[in-house]
Scaffold this active site. Structure first.
Site, PDB file in Angstrom:
ATOM      1  N   ASP A 283     -12.317 -32.949 -10.380  1.00  0.00           N
ATOM      2  CA  ASP A 283     -10.953 -33.404 -10.130  1.00  0.00           C
ATOM      3  C   ASP A 283     -10.122 -32.353  -9.405  1.00  0.00           C
ATOM      4  O   ASP A 283     -10.519 -31.207  -9.239  1.00  0.00           O
ATOM      5  CB  ASP A 283     -10.262 -33.792 -11.448  1.00  0.00           C
ATOM      6  CG  ASP A 283     -10.595 -32.848 -12.597  1.00  0.00           C
ATOM      7  OD1 ASP A 283     -10.684 -31.634 -12.363  1.00  0.00           O
ATOM      8  OD2 ASP A 283     -10.788 -33.340 -13.725  1.00  0.00           O
TER       9      ASP A 283
ATOM     10  N   ASN B  90      -7.392 -35.925 -26.156  1.00  0.00           N
ATOM     11  CA  ASN B  90      -7.322 -37.385 -26.257  1.00  0.00           C
ATOM     12  C   ASN B  90      -8.622 -38.049 -25.813  1.00  0.00           C
ATOM     13  O   ASN B  90      -8.681 -39.262 -25.655  1.00  0.00           O
ATOM     14  CB  ASN B  90      -6.139 -37.932 -25.461  1.00  0.00           C
ATOM     15  CG  ASN B  90      -6.274 -37.687 -23.961  1.00  0.00           C
ATOM     16  OD1 ASN B  90      -7.253 -37.102 -23.491  1.00  0.00           O
ATOM     17  ND2 ASN B  90      -5.285 -38.124 -23.196  1.00  0.00           N
TER      18      ASN B  90
ATOM     19  N   HIS C 102     -10.280 -37.476 -22.933  1.00  0.00           N
ATOM     20  CA  HIS C 102     -10.521 -37.667 -21.503  1.00  0.00           C
ATOM     21  C   HIS C 102     -11.645 -36.752 -21.015  1.00  0.00           C
ATOM     22  O   HIS C 102     -11.833 -35.648 -21.512  1.00  0.00           O
ATOM     23  CB  HIS C 102      -9.235 -37.480 -20.680  1.00  0.00           C
ATOM     24  CG  HIS C 102      -8.752 -36.072 -20.548  1.00  0.00           C
ATOM     25  ND1 HIS C 102      -7.586 -35.627 -21.118  1.00  0.00           N
ATOM     26  CD2 HIS C 102      -9.257 -35.000 -19.885  1.00  0.00           C
ATOM     27  CE1 HIS C 102      -7.390 -34.352 -20.811  1.00  0.00           C
ATOM     28  NE2 HIS C 102      -8.394 -33.946 -20.067  1.00  0.00           N
TER      29      HIS C 102
ATOM     30  N   GLU D  15      -8.300 -40.797 -18.215  1.00  0.00           N
ATOM     31  CA  GLU D  15      -7.474 -40.885 -19.409  1.00  0.00           C
ATOM     32  C   GLU D  15      -7.841 -42.120 -20.238  1.00  0.00           C
ATOM     33  O   GLU D  15      -8.516 -43.029 -19.754  1.00  0.00           O
ATOM     34  CB  GLU D  15      -5.993 -40.951 -19.014  1.00  0.00           C
ATOM     35  CG  GLU D  15      -5.480 -39.735 -18.249  1.00  0.00           C
ATOM     36  CD  GLU D  15      -5.234 -38.524 -19.133  1.00  0.00           C
ATOM     37  OE1 GLU D  15      -5.675 -38.521 -20.295  1.00  0.00           O
ATOM     38  OE2 GLU D  15      -4.581 -37.580 -18.664  1.00  0.00           O
TER      39      GLU D  15
END
Length: 251
Positions: A67, A136, A138, A143
């Site tokens: 990313d 979380n 990811h 996400e």
């Protein structure tokens, strides 16, 4: 899924570095998917140290990063171009023409996503993807709620992700709201995947991956249950919620 327990972050970094070093050394050509963030820093440091002691043949090594933030120039200290140059590419001596990172300044981000996917395909896909995991769940910047069928795409970052990454920026307001990320479908097409998880904030995500019963887009990391060659490197804090951790940890 193979799980490798470590006493602490330092041991985890050494274990993962040895694994990847041996993976690269055993192949004349190799294409890697690479992560950023805090967890991989020790892994990169140890990989560079192994290379210095017994140098890898780097001419057949190609990398694709997972990313990059949208809106940051490559020379920005907060960009993942800068991060990778600092922590791996320059210390390893890897020619930059053998590395690939999404262009965060692309005028047409959607076209950049397509270009990136085509470049991965042109190199024959990914042999090994190294992942971190967010609190979380990811992976990359995929996400919660991201379809497992997505390929490289533009993502709006969850507020929890921006807050977790704010320590790398002057303030929370300076953290970009969007990024380009390799999609879960692309990640799952890799021949092999390893996941690095360190610290108590990752324990819930690790639990959902290893002992949770659901494969759910609300915990993107659970997509790895669908791959048959996954190795997970955990330290004790990341493994804290696992029922089997006490019996299988390294001494």
């Amino acid at each position: 899924m193979e799980i490798i327990y470590a006493r602490d972050y330092e041991q985890l970094s050494k274990q993962a570095a040895r694994y990847v070093y041996q993976f690269v050394a055993s192949r004349p050509k190799v294409t890697l998917g690479l992560p950023t963030g805090e967890t991989p820093i020790g892994f990169y440091r140890e990989l560079v140290a192994l290379h210095r002691d017994n140098q890898l043949q780097l001419d057949g090594m190609v990398t694709f990063n997972l990313d990059e933030y949208l809106g940051l120039p490559p020379q920005s200290p907060q960009s993942y171009h800068f991060y990778m140059n600092r922590h791996l590419f320059e210390p390893l001596g890897l020619p930059l023409e053998q590395t690939h990172i999404p262009n965060g300044l692309a005028k047409d981000p959607e076209a950049e996503c397509q270009r990136y996917e085509e470049e991965i395909r042109r190199h024959g896909g990914l042999d090994l993807v190294i992942l971190g995991v967010g609190r979380n769940g990811h992976i990359g910047f995929n996400e919660p709620g991201t379809s497992f069928d997505r390929r490289t795409h533009v993502v709006t970052l969850a507020e929890s992700t921006r807050q977790a990454n704010a320590r790398f920026f002057p303030s929370l307001e300076d953290v970009p709201t969007q990024a380009i990320t390799m999609g879960i479908a692309t990640i799952l097409e890799a021949d092999e995947i390893i996941l690095l998880a360190s610290g108590s904030t990752k324990a819930e995500a690790v639990y959902h991956l290893i002992e949770g019963h659901k494969v759910t887009e609300q915990w993107p990391v659970t997509a790895l249950k669908r791959h048959d060659r996954v190795t997970v490197f955990l330290d004790r804090e990341a493994a804290a919620l696992l029922s089997t951790a006490k019996e299988t940890r390294s001494p």
